[in-house]
Design an enzyme around this catalytic site. Structure first.
Site, PDB file in Angstrom:
ATOM      1  N   TYR A 159      11.022  17.774   2.402  1.00 46.78           N
ATOM      2  CA  TYR A 159      11.491  16.626   3.181  1.00 46.78           C
ATOM      3  C   TYR A 159      13.021  16.585   3.228  1.00 46.78           C
ATOM      4  O   TYR A 159      13.610  16.223   4.253  1.00 46.78           O
ATOM      5  CB  TYR A 159      10.958  15.323   2.576  1.00 46.78           C
ATOM      6  CG  TYR A 159       9.491  15.101   2.808  1.00 46.78           C
ATOM      7  CD1 TYR A 159       9.018  14.609   4.022  1.00 46.78           C
ATOM      8  CD2 TYR A 159       8.562  15.380   1.805  1.00 46.78           C
ATOM      9  CE1 TYR A 159       7.660  14.406   4.235  1.00 46.78           C
ATOM     10  CE2 TYR A 159       7.210  15.176   2.008  1.00 46.78           C
ATOM     11  CZ  TYR A 159       6.764  14.690   3.229  1.00 46.78           C
ATOM     12  OH  TYR A 159       5.419  14.497   3.436  1.00 46.78           O
ATOM     13  N   ARG A 176      -4.511   5.773  -3.466  1.00 43.11           N
ATOM     14  CA  ARG A 176      -3.689   4.755  -2.820  1.00 43.11           C
ATOM     15  C   ARG A 176      -4.469   3.449  -2.799  1.00 43.11           C
ATOM     16  O   ARG A 176      -5.035   3.060  -1.793  1.00 43.11           O
ATOM     17  CB  ARG A 176      -3.290   5.179  -1.415  1.00 43.11           C
ATOM     18  CG  ARG A 176      -2.257   6.298  -1.415  1.00 43.11           C
ATOM     19  CD  ARG A 176      -1.742   6.570  -0.034  1.00 43.11           C
ATOM     20  NE  ARG A 176      -0.758   7.634  -0.032  1.00 43.11           N
ATOM     21  CZ  ARG A 176      -0.244   8.166   1.062  1.00 43.11           C
ATOM     22  NH1 ARG A 176      -0.620   7.725   2.246  1.00 43.11           N
ATOM     23  NH2 ARG A 176       0.644   9.135   0.995  1.00 43.11           N
ATOM     24  N   ARG A 233      -3.229  -0.228   3.925  1.00 39.32           N
ATOM     25  CA  ARG A 233      -3.490  -1.058   5.091  1.00 39.32           C
ATOM     26  C   ARG A 233      -4.962  -1.270   5.393  1.00 39.32           C
ATOM     27  O   ARG A 233      -5.304  -1.973   6.337  1.00 39.32           O
ATOM     28  CB  ARG A 233      -2.784  -0.473   6.310  1.00 39.32           C
ATOM     29  CG  ARG A 233      -3.065   0.984   6.564  1.00 39.32           C
ATOM     30  CD  ARG A 233      -2.223   1.468   7.720  1.00 39.32           C
ATOM     31  NE  ARG A 233      -2.392   2.900   7.924  1.00 39.32           N
ATOM     32  CZ  ARG A 233      -2.011   3.539   9.012  1.00 39.32           C
ATOM     33  NH1 ARG A 233      -1.455   2.868   9.987  1.00 39.32           N
ATOM     34  NH2 ARG A 233      -2.180   4.830   9.128  1.00 39.32           N
ATOM     35  N   ARG A 242       2.788  -6.795   3.592  1.00 43.23           N
ATOM     36  CA  ARG A 242       3.670  -5.850   4.283  1.00 43.23           C
ATOM     37  C   ARG A 242       4.434  -6.558   5.397  1.00 43.23           C
ATOM     38  O   ARG A 242       5.644  -6.334   5.587  1.00 43.23           O
ATOM     39  CB  ARG A 242       2.821  -4.710   4.849  1.00 43.23           C
ATOM     40  CG  ARG A 242       3.458  -3.816   5.883  1.00 43.23           C
ATOM     41  CD  ARG A 242       4.566  -2.965   5.309  1.00 43.23           C
ATOM     42  NE  ARG A 242       5.004  -2.015   6.304  1.00 43.23           N
ATOM     43  CZ  ARG A 242       5.753  -2.283   7.356  1.00 43.23           C
ATOM     44  NH1 ARG A 242       6.161  -3.530   7.544  1.00 43.23           N
ATOM     45  NH2 ARG A 242       6.113  -1.348   8.213  1.00 43.23           N
ATOM     46  N   ASP A 280       6.724   5.144  -3.407  1.00 44.69           N
ATOM     47  CA  ASP A 280       6.677   6.295  -2.508  1.00 44.69           C
ATOM     48  C   ASP A 280       7.359   7.466  -3.190  1.00 44.69           C
ATOM     49  O   ASP A 280       8.324   7.279  -3.938  1.00 44.69           O
ATOM     50  CB  ASP A 280       7.374   5.973  -1.181  1.00 44.69           C
ATOM     51  CG  ASP A 280       7.089   7.025  -0.130  1.00 44.69           C
ATOM     52  OD1 ASP A 280       7.866   8.001  -0.039  1.00 44.69           O
ATOM     53  OD2 ASP A 280       6.098   6.896   0.599  1.00 44.69           O
TER      54      ASP A 280
END
Length: 434
Positions: free
Chosen positions: A155, A28, A32, A41, A78
């Site tokens: 999910y 990744r 953040r 963001r 994602d």
């Protein structure tokens, strides 16, 4: 979109071809831990708005390449974009992670699911891929990715993340025909999605089977691996004049490496629950390997990060290392901060911002081990990522600061890499669709 690729180390390593030094990337890379990511963001307004804006997705994809001497870019997106495009209504609850408004738990609901057209419902992803490739201008390859059918199904059935996957396993054991119908439909969607990424410009693709390790061996073969095999069989394997490597990663899948290698994938990802030397012995030279630093190492001082990264590299005997078997140090970490300042790769202080804490998240440093100087490059980059997560900002907006002269670093890519990356890959203008 033919370009002369200036740095193809990662692609060669994934195909088990000779490499002169380790290619390094972070799973990744945009996240953040970077103050510039947090600014972008905030500009987007929400995570999904960021993913669905090709120009902003391009910008955050490029950001880590301006900081670190990385050898690949990875698409900012994602894994849940596919279920969202199938109409399940993806949203993110603050502090709770992803959720779906319309989970599917019956055969009727599954049969009514559409298979999205990646150039229609998911066009924003393909536009981002095309834009990133243009901005990279052949500097490094672009990695595309998707979730495995089993992981996406968990999910879709649960409606959110889960610890025990109760609803998913109820469907799997109680109505296996319904689960197979769902997995087959998702496998088709993933194959179409990855092929569209490849046609748009992705030069390597990965399938993330995050929750495959929750299954029994028999269930893994039937409900996870079989559908990843279908995807591998259906992927475009050559584009733009060269082979497109495919990597599989099942978290907690160390017991099934031989079966994973039999799929025809080019590389396998390993987590920290298996010794990389053992994995190497078991799969032989059939696939490249990525693995596998314990994510909790990021809690440790920089010297320990270096030591543990070297331990991963030492898991390969020298003959195998010189054969360019791909070695990956999986480093997982994300940051939660109570301070208005954020974290940058500054070696100047060990202090933490007031109220800050570190918790596990997801990162990985990837490298094909081939020489001692190259190992130094991996160690330095691993330590830089650790510093980026563990040191406070001085308000410089993320400018890179050289390691102090006392550091032992590789002269080939560590000290000069960030400057070259900034000069060669910083957008001279914001990413714009044409």
């Amino acid at each position: 979109m033919s370009q002369n690729l200036k740095n193809d180390l990662l692609l060669r390593a994934q195909l088990r071809e000779p490499v002169e030094r380790p290619p390094i990337w972070i799973m990744r890379q945009a996240g953040r831990y970077l103050p510039e990511y947090r600014e972008t963001r905030a500009q987007a307004g929400s995570f999904m708005s960021l993913c669905q804006n090709p120009e902003l997705a391009c910008e955050v994809t490029m950001q880590p390449l301006r900081r670190f001497p990385l050898d690949a870019a990875i698409l900012f997106s994602d894994i849940l974009t596919i279920p969202d495009a199938m109409g399940l209504g993806l949203y993110f609850e603050t502090g709770e992670g992803p959720r779906f408004r319309e989970p599917v738990r019956t055969l009727e609901a599954i049969e009514n699911l559409p298979v999205p057209d990646p150039e229609q419902e998911l066009r924003y992803v393909m536009d981002a891929v095309r834009l990133i490739r243009r901005e990279l201008d052949g500097q490094v390859p672009l990695i595309g990715f998707a979730g495995s059918p089993w992981t996406l199904a968990t999910y879709m059935v649960e409606g959110q993340g889960s610890r025990d996957f109760a609803e998913t396993k109820r469907l799997m054991y109680g109505e296996p025909q319904a689960m197979h119908a769902l997995l087959q439909k998702v496998a088709t969607a993933v194959t179409d999605y990855l092929n569209a990424q490849i046609r748009a410009g992705a030069q390597s693709v990965m399938i993330f089977d995050t929750w495959g390790g929750s299954l029994t061996p028999r269930a893994y073969r039937e409900f996870s691996l079989a559908y990843m095999q279908r995807i591998v069989d259906g992927l475009i394997r050559e584009n733009d004049g060269r082979r497109v490597p495919v990597t599989l990663f099942t978290k907690g899948g160390g017991a099934w490496l031989e079966m994973m290698a039999d799929t025809g994938a080019d590389a396998l990802g390993l987590d920290w629950t298996i010794e990389i030397a053992e994995a190497s012995r078991r799969v032989g030279d059939r696939v490249a390997l990525q693995g596998n630093l314990d994510p909790s190492v990021l809690y440790a001082p920089e010297a320990v990060v270096r030591e543990e990264t070297q331990r991963v590299l030492d898991g390969f005997d020298r003959d195998r290392v010189m054969s360019s078997i791909l070695a990956t140090a999986f480093i997982r970490g994300s940051i939660r901060s109570g301070s208005p300042r954020w974290w940058t790769p500054s070696p100047t202080t060990d202090a933490s911002p007031p109220g800050a804490s570190v918790r596990p998240g997801c990162y990985s440093v990837v490298a094909a081990a081939s020489s001692a100087p190259a190992s130094a490059s991996i160690l330095s980059t691993s330590a830089r990522v650790a510093r980026c997560i563990g040191r406070p900002s001085t308000g410089d907006g993320g400018a890179w600061r050289r390691p102090s002269s006392g550091k032992t670093v590789s002269s080939t890519s560590v000290s000069s890499g960030p400057r070259k990356a900034r000069k060669g890959m910083r957008c001279s203008r914001p990413c714009r669709l044409r």
